[in-house]
Design a protein around this motif. Structure first.
Motif, PDB file in Angstrom:
ATOM      1  N   SER A   1       0.978  -1.230  -0.123  1.00 13.15           N
ATOM      2  CA  SER A   1       0.098   0.036  -0.332  1.00 13.15           C
ATOM      3  C   SER A   1       1.120   1.230   0.008  1.00 13.15           C
ATOM      4  O   SER A   1       2.030   1.176   0.690  1.00 13.15           O
TER       5      SER A   1
ATOM      6  N   ASP B   1     -16.051   4.525   7.873  1.00 12.31           N
ATOM      7  CA  ASP B   1     -14.565   4.781   7.767  1.00 12.31           C
ATOM      8  C   ASP B   1     -14.051   5.857   6.353  1.00 12.31           C
ATOM      9  O   ASP B   1     -14.747   5.464   5.543  1.00 12.31           O
TER      10      ASP B   1
ATOM     11  N   ARG C   1      -0.085   3.953   1.765  1.00 13.53           N
ATOM     12  CA  ARG C   1      -0.254   4.493   2.702  1.00 13.53           C
ATOM     13  C   ARG C   1       0.597   3.529   4.203  1.00 13.53           C
ATOM     14  O   ARG C   1       0.517   3.143   5.302  1.00 13.53           O
TER      15      ARG C   1
ATOM     16  N   ASN D   1     -11.064   7.690   4.242  1.00 12.45           N
ATOM     17  CA  ASN D   1      -9.525   7.854   4.000  1.00 12.45           C
ATOM     18  C   ASN D   1      -8.761   8.600   2.659  1.00 12.45           C
ATOM     19  O   ASN D   1      -8.673   9.519   3.625  1.00 12.45           O
ATOM     20  N   SER D   2      -8.939   8.130   1.796  1.00 15.32           N
ATOM     21  CA  SER D   2      -8.410   8.974   0.920  1.00 15.32           C
ATOM     22  C   SER D   2      -9.287  10.229   0.000  1.00 15.32           C
ATOM     23  O   SER D   2      -8.707  10.961  -0.044  1.00 15.32           O
TER      24      SER D   2
ATOM     25  N   ASP E   1     -16.270  -2.538   1.865  1.00 16.96           N
ATOM     26  CA  ASP E   1     -15.293  -1.205   1.219  1.00 16.96           C
ATOM     27  C   ASP E   1     -16.205  -2.212  -0.705  1.00 16.96           C
ATOM     28  O   ASP E   1     -16.600  -2.955  -0.655  1.00 16.96           O
TER      29      ASP E   1
ATOM     30  N   GLY F   1      -8.346   1.507  -0.225  1.00 12.57           N
ATOM     31  CA  GLY F   1      -7.840   2.457  -0.586  1.00 12.57           C
ATOM     32  C   GLY F   1      -8.312   3.096  -1.828  1.00 12.57           C
ATOM     33  O   GLY F   1      -7.951   3.672  -2.204  1.00 12.57           O
TER      34      GLY F   1
ATOM     35  N   GLY G   1     -10.677   4.289  -3.174  1.00 15.87           N
ATOM     36  CA  GLY G   1     -11.671   6.345  -3.343  1.00 15.87           C
ATOM     37  C   GLY G   1     -13.187   5.975  -3.943  1.00 15.87           C
ATOM     38  O   GLY G   1     -13.489   7.073  -4.460  1.00 15.87           O
TER      39      GLY G   1
HETATM   40  O1  LIG Z   1      -5.808   2.295   2.500  1.00 16.60           O
HETATM   41  C1  LIG Z   1      -5.028   1.585   1.947  1.00 16.60           C
HETATM   42  O2  LIG Z   1      -4.197   1.805   0.975  1.00 16.60           O
HETATM   43  C2  LIG Z   1      -5.783   0.019   1.936  1.00 16.60           C
HETATM   44  C3  LIG Z   1      -4.397  -1.083   1.431  1.00 16.60           C
HETATM   45  C4  LIG Z   1      -4.542  -2.348   1.666  1.00 16.60           C
HETATM   46  C5  LIG Z   1      -5.840  -2.984   2.181  1.00 16.60           C
HETATM   47  C6  LIG Z   1      -6.353  -2.091   2.708  1.00 16.60           C
HETATM   48  C7  LIG Z   1      -6.471  -0.251   3.139  1.00 16.60           C
HETATM   49  N1  LIG Z   1      -6.991   0.487   3.137  1.00 16.60           N
HETATM   50  C8  LIG Z   1      -8.841   0.028   4.717  1.00 16.60           C
HETATM   51  C9  LIG Z   1      -9.306   0.865   4.721  1.00 16.60           C
HETATM   52  O3  LIG Z   1      -9.892   0.708   5.760  1.00 16.60           O
HETATM   53  C10 LIG Z   1      -9.766   2.392   3.840  1.00 16.60           C
HETATM   54  O4  LIG Z   1      -9.900   3.406   4.411  1.00 16.60           O
HETATM   55  C11 LIG Z   1     -10.638   1.706   2.995  1.00 16.60           C
HETATM   56  O5  LIG Z   1     -10.473   0.601   2.239  1.00 16.60           O
HETATM   57  C12 LIG Z   1     -11.343   2.630   2.020  1.00 16.60           C
HETATM   58  O6  LIG Z   1     -10.394   3.795   1.660  1.00 16.60           O
HETATM   59  P1  LIG Z   1     -11.388   5.149   0.558  1.00 16.60           P
HETATM   60  O7  LIG Z   1     -12.129   4.177  -0.430  1.00 16.60           O
HETATM   61  O8  LIG Z   1      -9.855   5.525  -0.209  1.00 16.60           O
HETATM   62  O9  LIG Z   1     -12.068   6.027   1.515  1.00 16.60           O
END
Ligand SMILES: O=C(O)c1ccccc1NCC(=O)[C@H](O)[C@H](O)COP(=O)(O)O
Length: 229
Positions: A33, A181, A35, A183-184, A128, A136, A138
Motif C-alpha cells: 500500500s 470509515d 499508506r 480515508n483517501s 468496502d 483505499g 476511493g
Molecule cells: O488504504 C489503503 O491503502 C489500504 C490498502 C490495503 C488494504 C486496506 C487499505 N485501506 C483500508 C481502509 O480501511 C480504507 O479506509 C477503505 O478501504 C476505504 O478507503 P477509501 O476508498 O480511500 O475511502
C-alpha cells in the motif's frame, strides 16, 4: 454514528487526528500500500494515545504470527483484514487477544452466505468497494445492497467517502450500520489527512457535540454510546 479514520503514519498528523476524537484510527501494515506505515510509525506514540480512540492495524493476507507481532509492538486494539483470511484465522487472532474486523470488497452484489461463517469470530465487518487495490480505492459501491443485511455483526461502511457526502451519511439508515470509515477522500497526500476538513466533517456528523469542549463532547458521546448499546 462511529467514525474511523484510516491510513495514518506521520506523528504530527496522528496527534492532530486523534485530537478530533475518532472512535478508531487505522494504520496500514500491508507493504504494497502507498499508506504502508514502514518505519515511520512510532511505537511509543501509539502506546501513548487515549484508550478511547481504538487503534486498528490493517493487514492483507499476512500470517497470524506476523499480525500478532505488530499487535504487540504497537499496542493495537483491533486488526482489520482485507485479503482472503479465513474464519479460522480470525478465530486464531481473537484467541491471541485482539479484536477482529473482517473487510469484504463489494462489487455488484453481496453474498450474505459467505459472511455467515465469520459471524462468530469477528467483532465488526467492514464493507468496502471492490477495486484494483485491496483497500483505499476511493470509490463507493451501491450501499442499498446492504438493505437486506440481517447478521448480528455490526459493520463499518467504507469506500470513497468524502466531505461532500455529509448530508447523505447523516440521513443514512441501514440495518447493522455501526459507523463510517474514511480515508483517501480526506488526504492531501498518501497517508496524510487534512485535519481541518476532518474537523468540519466530524462536527457535521456529530452536531450535538460540536459546540462542547473536547472533554465534555467525549463524555456526551460515551453516554449516548452506552444508551445505544
Ligand atoms: O488504504 C489503503 O491503502 C489500504 C490498502 C490495503 C488494504 C486496506 C487499505 N485501506 C483500508 C481502509 O480501511 C480504507 O479506509 C477503505 O478501504 C476505504 O478507503 P477509501 O476508498 O480511500 O475511502
Amino acid at each position: 454514528m462511529r467514525l474511523k479514520v484510516c491510513g495514518l503514519r506521520q506523528a504530527g498528523n496522528i496527534l492532530e487526528v486523534t485530537g478530533l476524537e475518532p472512535d478508531f484510527i487505522g494504520f496500514i501494515f500491508s507493504p504494497q500500500s502507498k499508506r504502508f506505515v514502514g518505519e515511520e510509525l512510532r511505537q511509543e506514540l501509539l502506546k501513548s494515545l487515549p484508550a478511547s480512540v481504538r487503534k486498528v492495524g490493517v493487514f492483507v493476507d499476512q500470517s497470524t504470527a506476523e499480525i500478532l507481532r505488530q499487535v504487540c509492538r504497537y499496542g493495537l486494539d483491533l486488526v482489520q483484514l482485507h485479503g482472503s483470511e479465513t474464519p479460522a484465522q480470525c478465530a486464531e487472532l481473537r484467541a491471541g487477544g485482539v479484536g477482529v474486523i473482517k473487510a469484504f470488497a463489494v462489487g455488484e452484489a453481496v453474498d450474505f452466505a459467505v459472511l455467515e461463517p465469520y459471524t462468530a469470530v469477528c467483532d465488526y465487518f467492514l464493507f468496502d468497494a471492490a477495486g484494483p487495490q485491496p483497500g483505499g480505492n476511493g470509490t463507493r459501491f451501491n450501499w442499498e445492497l446492504l438493505r437486506q443485511y440481517a447478521l448480528p455483526v455490526p459493520y463499518l461502511l467504507a469506500g470513497g467517502i468524502g466531505p461532500s457526502m455529509v448530508a447523505e451519511l447523516a440521513h443514512l439508515r441501514l440495518p447493522g450500520l455501526y459507523g463510517f470509515d474514511v480515508n483517501s477522500g480526506f488526504e492531501t497526500a498518501p497517508a496524510l489527512k487534512d485535519a481541518a476538513v476532518l474537523r468540519r466533517f466530524f462536527a457535521d456528523l456529530r452536531p450535538s457535540s460540536a459546540a462542547l469542549p473536547a472533554s465534555a463532547a467525549s463524555a456526551a458521546r460515551a453516554s449516548t454510546t452506552s444508551a445505544a448499546n
